[in-house]
Design an enzyme around this catalytic site. Structure first.
Site, mmCIF file in Angstrom:
data_model
loop_
_atom_site.group_PDB
_atom_site.id
_atom_site.type_symbol
_atom_site.label_atom_id
_atom_site.label_comp_id
_atom_site.label_asym_id
_atom_site.label_seq_id
_atom_site.Cartn_x
_atom_site.Cartn_y
_atom_site.Cartn_z
ATOM 1 N N SER A 1 -29.592 -13.897 -18.036
ATOM 2 C CA SER A 1 -28.587 -13.705 -19.080
ATOM 3 C C SER A 1 -28.029 -15.049 -19.542
ATOM 4 C CB SER A 1 -27.500 -12.760 -18.575
ATOM 5 O OG SER A 1 -26.689 -12.298 -19.619
ATOM 6 N N ASP B 1 -32.430 -3.587 -24.133
ATOM 7 C CA ASP B 1 -31.538 -4.749 -24.132
ATOM 8 C C ASP B 1 -31.363 -5.241 -25.569
ATOM 9 O OD1 ASP B 1 -30.230 -7.175 -23.826
ATOM 10 O OD2 ASP B 1 -31.577 -7.927 -22.272
ATOM 11 N N HIS C 1 -30.348 -4.588 -20.172
ATOM 12 C CA HIS C 1 -30.047 -5.946 -19.751
ATOM 13 C C HIS C 1 -29.753 -5.969 -18.252
ATOM 14 C CE1 HIS C 1 -28.731 -10.033 -20.811
ATOM 15 N NE2 HIS C 1 -27.751 -9.883 -19.940
#
Length: 346
Positions: free
Chosen positions: A192, A287, A317
């Site tokens: 991320s 995501d 995600h």
């Protein structure tokens, strides 16, 4: 091994505990608006909007106030990978010692070194949160993983977090042998926001003559113009793990000027990708960042970089964070285990 650089370092000394960054709100008595700010301080607390938002974000991220039956939790990293030793390092930097957790698999001989950068929207997170990921990578790939606790925004906006990552990479290059590592085989990995920092590291490392063999990027953000991607427009408004509201806040906390959105150290997809190390991207079709990741893969390929892109169908995600919940988690780690040997032999 873990005591090499952390003798005498107290937890309050580490850079991620510093609260004196350029993003801290300060009100000075000679400010013409000081009376207004003093009144605001009596009406609301904290005074600054960013501080109002950060407190609950960080508290909720840590799960404060929540109670969960331990039986509902998956096994922890220490239980799953007892053979991986975990120690604390204090890596020196101009800003102060950087706390890192070192995940070392058993066995002799210099092992490849991997810098791991945790996620959390640049504003929260720590190495302990990703212990399952780092322990599994260390155990399955026989690499020493150094997981960095970098400074958070908004107290420390761009490029403070990247500065910390680069300081650790320089230490790995110069002192990696002290922890049993092979400084000629350095990898980067992150998830991320940490994937963003890991993706930027080879571009900045090129300028600092730090050789990085490969990058493993887990659901990274590689271009801060993320609203331009169809998957973000489609999925972010009601996203579960990340959404449009949080992404806008995280970007504003980390990047305080519009021009920084275009800076390759912030948006590596917009940089010169010629000579970029071979890359594995891990994404999920649920995501909002999946099209950002696809575009980055295309840019890398156009620059002649060898790219592997694992995409988990219907995966959100961060779908790789917990063991035994999703079969795609194992598939993602299998993709890493397939990718790294070829990268290390290059």
């Amino acid at each position: 091994m873990g005591d090499i650089d952390n003798r005498g370092a107290a937890p309050s000394d580490f850079v991620d505990a510093r609260a004196d960054g350029p993003g801290v709100v300060r009100v000075f008595e000679d400010d013409p608006a000081a009376p207004f700010y003093r009144l605001l301080s009596k009406l609301r607390a904290p005074v600054a909007m960013r501080d109002m938002m950060m407190a609950p974000v960080r508290a909720c991220y840590r799960g404060e106030g929540l109670a969960i039956d331990p039986a509902e939790l998956p096994p922890g990293a220490a239980q799953l990978y007892p053979q991986v030793s975990v120690s604390t390092l204090a890596v020196p930097s101009d800003a102060g010692p950087i706390r890192c957790e070192c995940y070392a698999p058993p066995g002799d001989g210099p092992k490849p070194l991997m810098l791991y950068v945790h996620g959390g929207g640049f504003v929260v997170g720590r190495s302990e949160d990703t212990a399952y990921v780092t322990s599994r990578i260390a155990a399955e790939n026989n690499v020493i993983v150094v997981s960095v606790n970098y400074r958070w925004a908004p107290e420390w906006p761009f490029p403070a977090g990247l500065d910390d990552c680069m300081a650790v990479l320089r230490w790995m290059r110069d002192r990696g042998a002290d922890i049993g590592g092979d400084a000629s085989r350095i990898l980067v990995c992150g998830d991320s926001a940490g994937g963003n920092l890991a993706a930027a590291a080879p571009l900045r490392g090129r300028e600092e003559r730090i050789s990085i063999l490969a990058a493993v990027l887990l659901c990274p953000v590689t271009d801060f113009h993320f609203e331009e991607f169809p998957s973000f427009e489609r999925l972010a408004p009601t996203g579960v793990v990340i959404d449009a509201a949080f992404m806008g806040f995280a970007r504003g906390a980390y990047l305080t000027k519009l021009e920084q959105w275009r800076n390759p150290w912030a948006s590596p997809a917009l940089g010169d990708l010629n000579g970029y190390p071979r890359t594995l991207l891990v994404s999920g079709t649920a995501d909002p960042l999946v099209d950002d990741n696809r575009a980055f893969a295309d840019r890398l390929t156009a620059a002649g970089v060898e790219v592997t892109h694992f995409i988990g169908e219907a995966m959100p995600h961060g779908f790789y964070f917990f063991p035994g919940i999703l079969k795609e988690t194992d598939a993602a780690f299998a993709a890493i285990a397939k990718f790294l040997p070829a990268a290390l032999q290059a």
